[in-house]
Design a protein around this motif. Structure first.
Motif, PDB file in Angstrom:
ATOM      1  N   MET A 108      31.171  -8.355 -15.745  1.00 46.98           N
ATOM      2  CA  MET A 108      31.663  -6.980 -15.772  1.00 46.98           C
ATOM      3  C   MET A 108      32.838  -6.871 -16.733  1.00 46.98           C
ATOM      4  O   MET A 108      33.787  -7.650 -16.673  1.00 46.98           O
ATOM      5  N   HIS A 109      32.766  -5.888 -17.622  1.00 45.36           N
ATOM      6  CA  HIS A 109      33.863  -5.619 -18.533  1.00 45.36           C
ATOM      7  C   HIS A 109      35.003  -4.983 -17.760  1.00 45.36           C
ATOM      8  O   HIS A 109      34.788  -4.132 -16.894  1.00 45.36           O
ATOM      9  N   LEU A 110      36.237  -5.378 -18.047  1.00 48.34           N
ATOM     10  CA  LEU A 110      37.414  -4.874 -17.363  1.00 48.34           C
ATOM     11  C   LEU A 110      38.298  -4.113 -18.334  1.00 48.34           C
ATOM     12  O   LEU A 110      38.427  -4.483 -19.496  1.00 48.34           O
ATOM     13  N   LEU A 111      38.917  -3.039 -17.825  1.00 50.18           N
ATOM     14  CA  LEU A 111      39.838  -2.254 -18.621  1.00 50.18           C
ATOM     15  C   LEU A 111      41.097  -1.967 -17.817  1.00 50.18           C
ATOM     16  O   LEU A 111      41.025  -1.643 -16.630  1.00 50.18           O
ATOM     17  N   GLY A 112      42.230  -2.086 -18.464  1.00 47.35           N
ATOM     18  CA  GLY A 112      43.497  -1.638 -17.907  1.00 47.35           C
ATOM     19  C   GLY A 112      43.995  -0.499 -18.766  1.00 47.35           C
ATOM     20  O   GLY A 112      44.074  -0.635 -19.991  1.00 47.35           O
ATOM     21  N   VAL A 113      44.324   0.628 -18.147  1.00 51.38           N
ATOM     22  CA  VAL A 113      44.642   1.839 -18.902  1.00 51.38           C
ATOM     23  C   VAL A 113      46.044   2.331 -18.554  1.00 51.38           C
ATOM     24  O   VAL A 113      46.326   2.679 -17.403  1.00 51.38           O
ATOM     25  N   ASP A 114      46.922   2.346 -19.564  1.00 55.74           N
ATOM     26  CA  ASP A 114      48.229   2.980 -19.423  1.00 55.74           C
ATOM     27  C   ASP A 114      48.080   4.420 -19.895  1.00 55.74           C
ATOM     28  O   ASP A 114      47.774   4.685 -21.048  1.00 55.74           O
ATOM     29  N   PRO A 136      28.742   3.183 -21.446  1.00 53.07           N
ATOM     30  CA  PRO A 136      27.830   2.568 -20.473  1.00 53.07           C
ATOM     31  C   PRO A 136      28.467   1.352 -19.793  1.00 53.07           C
ATOM     32  O   PRO A 136      29.221   0.598 -20.419  1.00 53.07           O
ATOM     33  N   GLY A 137      28.134   1.159 -18.521  1.00 56.59           N
ATOM     34  CA  GLY A 137      28.631   0.010 -17.781  1.00 56.59           C
ATOM     35  C   GLY A 137      27.738  -1.198 -17.966  1.00 56.59           C
ATOM     36  O   GLY A 137      26.854  -1.188 -18.825  1.00 56.59           O
ATOM     37  N   PRO A 138      28.002  -2.240 -17.193  1.00 57.39           N
ATOM     38  CA  PRO A 138      28.966  -2.232 -16.095  1.00 57.39           C
ATOM     39  C   PRO A 138      30.392  -2.486 -16.569  1.00 57.39           C
ATOM     40  O   PRO A 138      30.640  -3.362 -17.386  1.00 57.39           O
ATOM     41  N   TRP A 139      31.309  -1.677 -16.049  1.00 55.80           N
ATOM     42  CA  TRP A 139      32.731  -1.903 -16.273  1.00 55.80           C
ATOM     43  C   TRP A 139      33.537  -1.420 -15.075  1.00 55.80           C
ATOM     44  O   TRP A 139      33.086  -0.617 -14.275  1.00 55.80           O
ATOM     45  N   LEU A 140      34.750  -1.948 -14.988  1.00 52.90           N
ATOM     46  CA  LEU A 140      35.713  -1.539 -13.975  1.00 52.90           C
ATOM     47  C   LEU A 140      37.023  -1.266 -14.686  1.00 52.90           C
ATOM     48  O   LEU A 140      37.537  -2.123 -15.401  1.00 52.90           O
ATOM     49  N   ALA A 141      37.557  -0.060 -14.499  1.00 50.48           N
ATOM     50  CA  ALA A 141      38.800   0.333 -15.144  1.00 50.48           C
ATOM     51  C   ALA A 141      39.870   0.591 -14.097  1.00 50.48           C
ATOM     52  O   ALA A 141      39.624   1.271 -13.101  1.00 50.48           O
ATOM     53  N   ALA A 142      41.057   0.042 -14.327  1.00 50.48           N
ATOM     54  CA  ALA A 142      42.226   0.348 -13.506  1.00 50.48           C
ATOM     55  C   ALA A 142      43.120   1.257 -14.343  1.00 50.48           C
ATOM     56  O   ALA A 142      43.604   0.847 -15.397  1.00 50.48           O
ATOM     57  N   LEU A 143      43.311   2.490 -13.872  1.00 50.03           N
ATOM     58  CA  LEU A 143      43.995   3.513 -14.653  1.00 50.03           C
ATOM     59  C   LEU A 143      45.322   3.892 -14.000  1.00 50.03           C
ATOM     60  O   LEU A 143      45.375   4.176 -12.799  1.00 50.03           O
ATOM     61  N   ASP A 144      46.362   3.933 -14.796  1.00 52.16           N
ATOM     62  CA  ASP A 144      47.714   4.131 -14.302  1.00 52.16           C
ATOM     63  C   ASP A 144      48.064   5.619 -14.208  1.00 52.16           C
ATOM     64  O   ASP A 144      48.827   6.147 -15.009  1.00 52.16           O
ATOM     65  N   PHE A 145      47.460   6.302 -13.245  1.00 47.75           N
ATOM     66  CA  PHE A 145      47.885   7.652 -12.875  1.00 47.75           C
ATOM     67  C   PHE A 145      47.401   7.918 -11.455  1.00 47.75           C
ATOM     68  O   PHE A 145      46.440   7.288 -10.998  1.00 47.75           O
ATOM     69  N   PRO A 146      48.062   8.835 -10.734  1.00 46.62           N
ATOM     70  CA  PRO A 146      47.625   9.112  -9.353  1.00 46.62           C
ATOM     71  C   PRO A 146      46.298   9.847  -9.352  1.00 46.62           C
ATOM     72  O   PRO A 146      46.147  10.869 -10.015  1.00 46.62           O
ATOM     73  N   ASP A 160      52.057  -2.542 -19.901  1.00 44.60           N
ATOM     74  CA  ASP A 160      51.567  -1.827 -18.728  1.00 44.60           C
ATOM     75  C   ASP A 160      50.042  -1.821 -18.672  1.00 44.60           C
ATOM     76  O   ASP A 160      49.448  -1.972 -17.598  1.00 44.60           O
ATOM     77  N   ALA A 161      49.391  -1.637 -19.820  1.00 46.30           N
ATOM     78  CA  ALA A 161      47.929  -1.686 -19.848  1.00 46.30           C
ATOM     79  C   ALA A 161      47.428  -3.067 -19.438  1.00 46.30           C
ATOM     80  O   ALA A 161      46.424  -3.190 -18.726  1.00 46.30           O
ATOM     81  N   THR A 162      48.138  -4.114 -19.856  1.00 45.95           N
ATOM     82  CA  THR A 162      47.744  -5.476 -19.507  1.00 45.95           C
ATOM     83  C   THR A 162      47.970  -5.754 -18.028  1.00 45.95           C
ATOM     84  O   THR A 162      47.148  -6.415 -17.366  1.00 45.95           O
ATOM     85  N   LEU A 163      49.069  -5.250 -17.472  1.00 44.04           N
ATOM     86  CA  LEU A 163      49.291  -5.373 -16.029  1.00 44.04           C
ATOM     87  C   LEU A 163      48.174  -4.671 -15.257  1.00 44.04           C
ATOM     88  O   LEU A 163      47.672  -5.191 -14.247  1.00 44.04           O
ATOM     89  N   ALA A 164      47.768  -3.496 -15.741  1.00 46.68           N
ATOM     90  CA  ALA A 164      46.660  -2.784 -15.097  1.00 46.68           C
ATOM     91  C   ALA A 164      45.360  -3.579 -15.215  1.00 46.68           C
ATOM     92  O   ALA A 164      44.534  -3.571 -14.291  1.00 46.68           O
ATOM     93  N   LEU A 165      45.167  -4.255 -16.339  1.00 48.20           N
ATOM     94  CA  LEU A 165      43.980  -5.103 -16.514  1.00 48.20           C
ATOM     95  C   LEU A 165      43.931  -6.194 -15.435  1.00 48.20           C
ATOM     96  O   LEU A 165      42.865  -6.479 -14.867  1.00 48.20           O
TER      97      LEU A 165
END
Length: 269
Positions: free
Chosen positions: A1-7, A51-61, A234-239
């Protein structure tokens, strides 16, 4: 699974873009593979539709406090109904509603929090300034819903494209309480650069988030240290938070079973 961290930012532009760290899990390690900047909404919306599969962690509420939602009389049956309601508003109307709610509350208790905010140490998503996390919700959550992504414990969407809420400050504070970033160039000091170095070293050692060390190339490490805004870090921490969730894919990506499905949940809390 591709991973993304988003600031994230509520007003992406060339001078202050949305920042994305791309990576993957390799055994017990998180590998940082690439850093990307996104300067406008169409490009961000395209990212969410990749297209997935991916999982993104995004830094906003991803949501607002239930107490605030109820007090304003906004839909509370489920997250999608709330977000559709917000998406139908313009920004001045959204600001006015949150301002009115704040003025109704007593001094010292004007910003209700979600259950997940307290243990994370994050700001109330009802705030519109310093930082404007309410506007980040206003811009971000409707785009998640429109893209059809899956939000564990909150909204059933495309299981190949998964979004979780990140909070990089949670991991940074596990290393140090010292300031490591500033958007004001004059305040981007050598001391803050040294603090970023401590955080990166802890990430590499797997002590910022237990037993999940980060592997990155020398060029990427230098980029994280040189970026005084802290957006790349911050993007890397989210990753790394995304990787923690990916390990728990079979258990709702780590979302606690008692998490409020209207309020959402911050990854790793």
């Amino acid at each position: 699974m591709h991973l993304l961290g988003v600031d994230f930012t509520s007003a992406p532009r060339r001078a202050k873009p949305i920042t994305v760290a791309h990576g993957r899990l390799d055994g017990e390690r998180v590998v940082l593979e690439a850093l990307e900047t996104i300067a406008d909404w169409p490009a961000f919306e395209t990212l969410l539709r990749r297209p997935g599969p991916w999982l993104a962690a995004l830094d906003f509420p991803f949501s607002l406090p239930r107490a605030g939602i109820t007090a304003m009389g906004w839909p509370s049956a489920h997250w999608a109904a709330l977000v559709r309601h917000v998406a139908a508003m313009d920004k001045p109307a959204f600001r006015a509603a949150l301002d009115a709610d704040r003025q109704r509350r007593p001094m010292g208790a004007r910003y209700p929090h979600r259950r997940t905010d307290r243990p994370a140490g994050s700001h109330s998503p009802m705030k519109l300034v310093n930082p404007p996390v309410g506007l980040m919700f206003f811009e971000g959550a409707p785009r998640l819903l429109a893209a059809g992504v899956h939000v564990p414990g909150v909204h059933d969407g495309d299981a190949q494209r998964v979004a979780v809420e990140a909070y990089p400050g949670l991991l940074a504070r596990a290393v140090t309480r010292a300031s490591y970033k500033s958007d004001t160039r004059a305040r981007q000091s050598p001391e803050r650069a040294q603090t970023r170095g401590r955080i990166v070293t802890a990430l590499e050692a797997g002590t910022a988030l237990a037993d999940l060390p980060l592997r990155l190339e020398a060029a990427h490490r230098q980029a994280l240290l040189a970026d005084g805004s802290g957006d790349l870090l911050d993007a890397t921490l989210a990753l790394v938070q995304a990787a923690w969730c990916a390990r728990r894919r079979s258990a709702r990506y780590g979302c606690p079973p008692d998490a409020d499905p209207l309020e959402g949940w911050i990854a790793t809390v």
